[in-house]
Each structure stands twice: as structure tokens, then as C-alpha cells.
Design a protein around this motif. Structure first.
Motif, PDB file in Angstrom:
ATOM      1  N   ASP A 173       0.687  -1.212   0.196  1.00 13.52           N
ATOM      2  CA  ASP A 173      -0.054  -0.028   0.060  1.00 13.52           C
ATOM      3  C   ASP A 173       0.883   1.199   0.074  1.00 13.52           C
ATOM      4  OD1 ASP A 173      -1.436   2.287   0.917  1.00 13.52           O
ATOM      5  OD2 ASP A 173      -3.087   0.776   1.314  1.00 13.52           O
ATOM      6  N   ALA A 174       0.868   1.964  -1.031  1.00 11.33           N
ATOM      7  CA  ALA A 174       1.684   3.154  -1.142  1.00 11.33           C
ATOM      8  C   ALA A 174       1.354   4.432  -0.125  1.00 11.33           C
ATOM      9  CB  ALA A 174       1.551   3.649  -2.672  1.00 11.33           C
ATOM     10  N   ASN A 175       0.025   4.396   0.251  1.00 13.75           N
ATOM     11  CA  ASN A 175      -0.285   5.401   1.197  1.00 13.75           C
ATOM     12  C   ASN A 175       0.257   5.135   2.496  1.00 13.75           C
ATOM     13  OD1 ASN A 175      -1.879   6.892  -0.563  1.00 13.75           O
ATOM     14  ND2 ASN A 175      -3.512   5.768  -0.428  1.00 13.75           N
ATOM     15  N   VAL A 176       0.498   3.799   2.934  1.00 11.73           N
ATOM     16  CA  VAL A 176       0.834   3.511   4.177  1.00 11.73           C
ATOM     17  C   VAL A 176       2.194   3.708   3.990  1.00 11.73           C
ATOM     18  CG1 VAL A 176       1.294   1.265   5.615  1.00 11.73           C
ATOM     19  CG2 VAL A 176      -0.828   1.545   4.527  1.00 11.73           C
ATOM     20  N   LEU A 177       3.004   3.222   3.207  1.00 16.24           N
ATOM     21  CA  LEU A 177       4.544   3.499   3.181  1.00 16.24           C
ATOM     22  C   LEU A 177       4.887   4.982   3.169  1.00 16.24           C
ATOM     23  CD1 LEU A 177       5.641   0.760   0.645  1.00 16.24           C
ATOM     24  CD2 LEU A 177       5.336   0.573   2.875  1.00 16.24           C
ATOM     25  N   SER A 178       4.030   5.726   2.296  1.00 22.40           N
ATOM     26  CA  SER A 178       4.280   7.321   2.259  1.00 22.40           C
ATOM     27  C   SER A 178       4.124   7.807   3.506  1.00 22.40           C
ATOM     28  CB  SER A 178       3.235   8.067   1.196  1.00 22.40           C
ATOM     29  OG  SER A 178       3.446   9.250   1.129  1.00 22.40           O
ATOM     30  N   SER A 179       3.116   7.383   4.347  1.00 26.32           N
ATOM     31  CA  SER A 179       2.793   7.949   5.624  1.00 26.32           C
ATOM     32  C   SER A 179       4.031   7.698   6.820  1.00 26.32           C
ATOM     33  CB  SER A 179       1.736   7.516   6.613  1.00 26.32           C
ATOM     34  OG  SER A 179       1.529   6.318   6.408  1.00 26.32           O
ATOM     35  N   GLN A 202       7.923   3.854  -5.303  1.00 27.44           N
ATOM     36  CA  GLN A 202       8.112   4.235  -6.764  1.00 27.44           C
ATOM     37  C   GLN A 202       7.745   2.804  -7.386  1.00 27.44           C
ATOM     38  OE1 GLN A 202      10.849   7.661  -7.773  1.00 27.44           O
ATOM     39  NE2 GLN A 202      11.421   6.880  -5.697  1.00 27.44           N
ATOM     40  N   THR A 203       8.066   1.668  -6.936  1.00 25.01           N
ATOM     41  CA  THR A 203       7.673   0.518  -7.671  1.00 25.01           C
ATOM     42  C   THR A 203       6.299   0.082  -7.636  1.00 25.01           C
ATOM     43  OG1 THR A 203       7.887  -0.974  -5.801  1.00 25.01           O
ATOM     44  CG2 THR A 203       9.888  -0.499  -6.893  1.00 25.01           C
ATOM     45  N   LEU A 204       5.356   0.880  -6.759  1.00 25.13           N
ATOM     46  CA  LEU A 204       3.957   0.844  -6.537  1.00 25.13           C
ATOM     47  C   LEU A 204       3.289   1.816  -7.669  1.00 25.13           C
ATOM     48  CD1 LEU A 204       3.784   0.068  -3.001  1.00 25.13           C
ATOM     49  CD2 LEU A 204       3.708  -1.575  -4.837  1.00 25.13           C
ATOM     50  N   ALA A 205       3.878   2.371  -8.782  1.00 24.18           N
ATOM     51  CA  ALA A 205       3.546   3.461  -9.506  1.00 24.18           C
ATOM     52  C   ALA A 205       2.031   3.561 -10.061  1.00 24.18           C
ATOM     53  CB  ALA A 205       4.329   3.625 -10.915  1.00 24.18           C
ATOM     54  N   ARG A 206       1.513   2.217 -10.108  1.00 29.00           N
ATOM     55  CA  ARG A 206       0.244   2.635 -10.787  1.00 29.00           C
ATOM     56  C   ARG A 206      -0.996   2.889  -9.546  1.00 29.00           C
ATOM     57  NH1 ARG A 206      -0.801  -3.042 -14.385  1.00 29.00           N
ATOM     58  NH2 ARG A 206       0.798  -2.205 -16.035  1.00 29.00           N
ATOM     59  N   SER A 207      -0.475   2.676  -8.177  1.00 32.54           N
ATOM     60  CA  SER A 207      -1.287   2.833  -6.964  1.00 32.54           C
ATOM     61  C   SER A 207      -0.720   4.092  -6.374  1.00 32.54           C
ATOM     62  CB  SER A 207      -1.491   1.738  -6.243  1.00 32.54           C
ATOM     63  OG  SER A 207      -0.155   1.174  -5.643  1.00 32.54           O
ATOM     64  N   THR A 208       0.065   4.711  -6.897  1.00 33.78           N
ATOM     65  CA  THR A 208       0.771   5.918  -6.003  1.00 33.78           C
ATOM     66  C   THR A 208       0.017   7.069  -6.551  1.00 33.78           C
ATOM     67  OG1 THR A 208       2.890   4.792  -5.954  1.00 33.78           O
ATOM     68  CG2 THR A 208       2.922   6.911  -5.428  1.00 33.78           C
ATOM     69  N   PRO A 209      -0.729   7.857  -5.381  1.00 35.89           N
ATOM     70  CA  PRO A 209      -1.271   9.111  -5.762  1.00 35.89           C
ATOM     71  C   PRO A 209      -0.162  10.175  -6.055  1.00 35.89           C
ATOM     72  CG  PRO A 209      -1.789   8.371  -3.729  1.00 35.89           C
ATOM     73  CD  PRO A 209      -0.721   7.295  -4.112  1.00 35.89           C
ATOM     74  N   ALA A 210      -0.424  11.131  -6.926  1.00 35.89           N
ATOM     75  CA  ALA A 210       0.680  12.104  -7.337  1.00 35.89           C
ATOM     76  C   ALA A 210       1.132  12.979  -6.249  1.00 35.89           C
ATOM     77  CB  ALA A 210      -0.101  13.146  -8.181  1.00 35.89           C
ATOM     78  N   TYR A 211       0.502  13.139  -5.223  1.00 34.76           N
ATOM     79  CA  TYR A 211       1.116  13.919  -4.121  1.00 34.76           C
ATOM     80  C   TYR A 211       2.017  13.300  -3.173  1.00 34.76           C
ATOM     81  CZ  TYR A 211      -2.390  11.440  -1.172  1.00 34.76           C
ATOM     82  OH  TYR A 211      -3.199  10.427  -0.540  1.00 34.76           O
ATOM     83  N   THR A 212       2.164  11.906  -3.319  1.00 36.45           N
ATOM     84  CA  THR A 212       3.083  11.191  -2.783  1.00 36.45           C
ATOM     85  C   THR A 212       4.457  11.333  -3.102  1.00 36.45           C
ATOM     86  OG1 THR A 212       1.490   9.247  -2.378  1.00 36.45           O
ATOM     87  CG2 THR A 212       3.933   8.842  -2.160  1.00 36.45           C
ATOM     88  N   TYR A 213       4.569  11.978  -4.362  1.00 37.77           N
ATOM     89  CA  TYR A 213       5.839  12.063  -4.966  1.00 37.77           C
ATOM     90  C   TYR A 213       6.446  13.413  -4.126  1.00 37.77           C
ATOM     91  CZ  TYR A 213       5.528   8.344  -8.473  1.00 37.77           C
ATOM     92  OH  TYR A 213       5.615   7.321  -9.129  1.00 37.77           O
ATOM     93  N   GLN A 214       5.394  14.300  -3.573  1.00 37.51           N
ATOM     94  CA  GLN A 214       5.947  15.435  -2.855  1.00 37.51           C
ATOM     95  C   GLN A 214       6.837  14.984  -1.671  1.00 37.51           C
ATOM     96  OE1 GLN A 214       3.347  18.580  -2.291  1.00 37.51           O
ATOM     97  NE2 GLN A 214       4.710  19.722  -1.072  1.00 37.51           N
TER      98      GLN A 214
END
Length: 236
Positions: A173-179, A202-214
Motif C-alpha cells: 500500500d503506497a499510502n501506508v509507506l508514504s505516511s 515508486q515501484t507501486l507506480a500504478r497505485s501511487t497518488p501524485a501527491y506522494t511524490y512530493q
């Protein structure tokens, strides 16, 4: 925004808190209220006729929960538990997550989660809920609610343990890792774990929201890698 529906005497019939697209869905909710279908007014009348009907009490609790009024919501949830301690009187399906659980289980969850708000946060009740319901379908919701405390208010050491646990349960879950990465940025370390998380997200690109890149870019700036930070910002 909150839309209030009043009758001819000015009494509350129902309310809608917030708005989400599409407009057709919002219109359907308005039409349901205009028909008097499970409105605050109709549910209140139904409870007066049959105060031990679990479904009615539960739906009234949800109405007050929409308005974030714990003084009205929590007693109703406690009443649900008292009326149906075994959780056999019906189920609730969240319209957004599509998760379905018994009324009683959700009532217990909501009461426990209420301790995660306010000036004095206590994670013990939600931990107790998870111990009682280790296979609950509300697992992710429980962790996401705890995450706010561990993201901003918990001591650094406690936060590190929590996010290790959280990510262990939802590793893709990209959101979990991003938090977790955002907390590392706030703590200015550990950089090795941050680098690992940034790459994994970044390997979860398909499920990564744009704001996560910030968040990723902010980490690379902390790391001193302006090129990587620029590349990440370019994806935002």
C-alpha cells in the motif's frame, strides 16, 4: 458543506454533511430524504415506537456520527452493544470501503476509535478492539486512524515501531509507506529506511497518488540528492 432539511415547523428532518461527486449520487441522497426514507426524523419516530430495535438505534448513531457529535453518537453505540452483545441483529456496509460488519462490531470499533481524537489520545481502546477481533474487516481502518497519532504526535521511537507493524500488514500500500516516509522526513531519519521506502513506493507506480511524490522529493532533499528530488517533483 452541510445541507439541513427542515419541516414546516422548523424541526430537523435530516442532514447531509459534505459533498462528493458524481452529482447524480448526491441527488439520489437528497431524493431519499425527501421521500422520508431513513431520515433522522423517521428514525427518531421509529425508536420511540420500538426502542429496542437494534437497526434503528444503530442508524441513529450513524446520523449523529455524520455531525461528529460524540455526545449523541457514543451513547447510541453503547445501546447497540447492550441490546445485541453477540452481534446477531444485522450488519452495516460502509458505502465507501464496501466493508460489511455486524452492527455491534462496528459500534465497538467506533467507540474505541473515538479515543484517537481530542487533546489526549489513547490508543489502548483500539488495540483492545483489535485483540478482540483479530480477523476484523475493519483492520485497515483501525490502523489508518492510529496512523495520524503516530505520524504527528507520538514519540519517534513509538512511531518507528508502529510504522514497522503497519507496513508489515499492508506492504504493498503506497499510502501506508508514504505516511511512514513522511514521518521519517519530519524526524530527519533514519535515512537508510527512508531510501528503502522511497524506492519501494515508486515501484507501486500504478497505485501511487501524485501527491506522494512530493513526500519522496522532500526525502531526497533531506538526503541531499537534488537530482532525485527534482525528478520526483516532476512526477507530481
Amino acid at each position: 458543506p452541510t445541507v439541513m432539511f427542515l419541516d414546516g415547523s422548523g424541526a430537523e428532518v435530516d442532514w447531509l454533511v459534505g459533498y462528493g461527486p458524481p452529482p447524480e449520487k448526491f441527488q439520489a441522497r437528497v431524493d431519499k430524504i425527501l421521500k422520508g426514507d431513513e431520515t433522522f426524523k423517521s428514525l427518531t419516530a421509529a425508536q420511540a415506537r420500538n426502542p429496542k430495535d437494534v437497526a434503528t438505534v444503530f442508524k441513529l448513531a450513524l446520523k449523529w456520527a455524520d455531525r461528529y457529535d460524540d455526545t449523541k453518537t457514543l451513547p447510541l453505540y453503547k445501546e447497540v452493544i447492550a441490546l445485541d452483545p453477540q452481534g446477531k441483529s444485522g450488519t452495516y456496509t460502509n458505502e465507501y470501503t464496501k466493508v460489511t460488519v455486524p452492527y455491534t462490531e462496528y459500534a465497538e470499533f467506533a467507540i474505541a476509535a473515538s479515543s484517537l481524537g481530542g487533546a489526549k489520545i489513547d490508543v489502548a481502546p483500539i488495540r483492545g478492539f483489535l485483540a478482540k477481533y483479530p480477523k476484523t474487516k475493519l483492520l485497515k481502518d483501525a490502523y489508518s486512524r492510529m496512523a495520524y497519532y503516530y505520524s504527528y504526535r507520538a514519540p519517534k521511537e513509538d512511531a518507528a515501531k508502529f510504522f514497522e507493524e503497519y507496513a508489515g500488514k499492508f506492504p504493498e500500500d503506497a499510502n501506508v509507506l508514504s505516511s511512514w516516509l513522511a514521518r521519517i522526513v519530519r524526524d530527519k531519519g533514519p535515512l537508510d529506511k527512508g531510501a528503502e521506502l522511497a524506492e519501494k513506493i515508486q515501484t507501486l507506480a500504478r497505485s501511487t497518488p501524485a501527491y506522494t511524490y512530493q513526500t519522496i522529493a522532500n526525502f531526497y532533499m533531506l538526503q541531499g540528492d537534488k537530482d532525485k528530488a527534482g525528478n520526483a517533483y516532476g512526477k507530481d
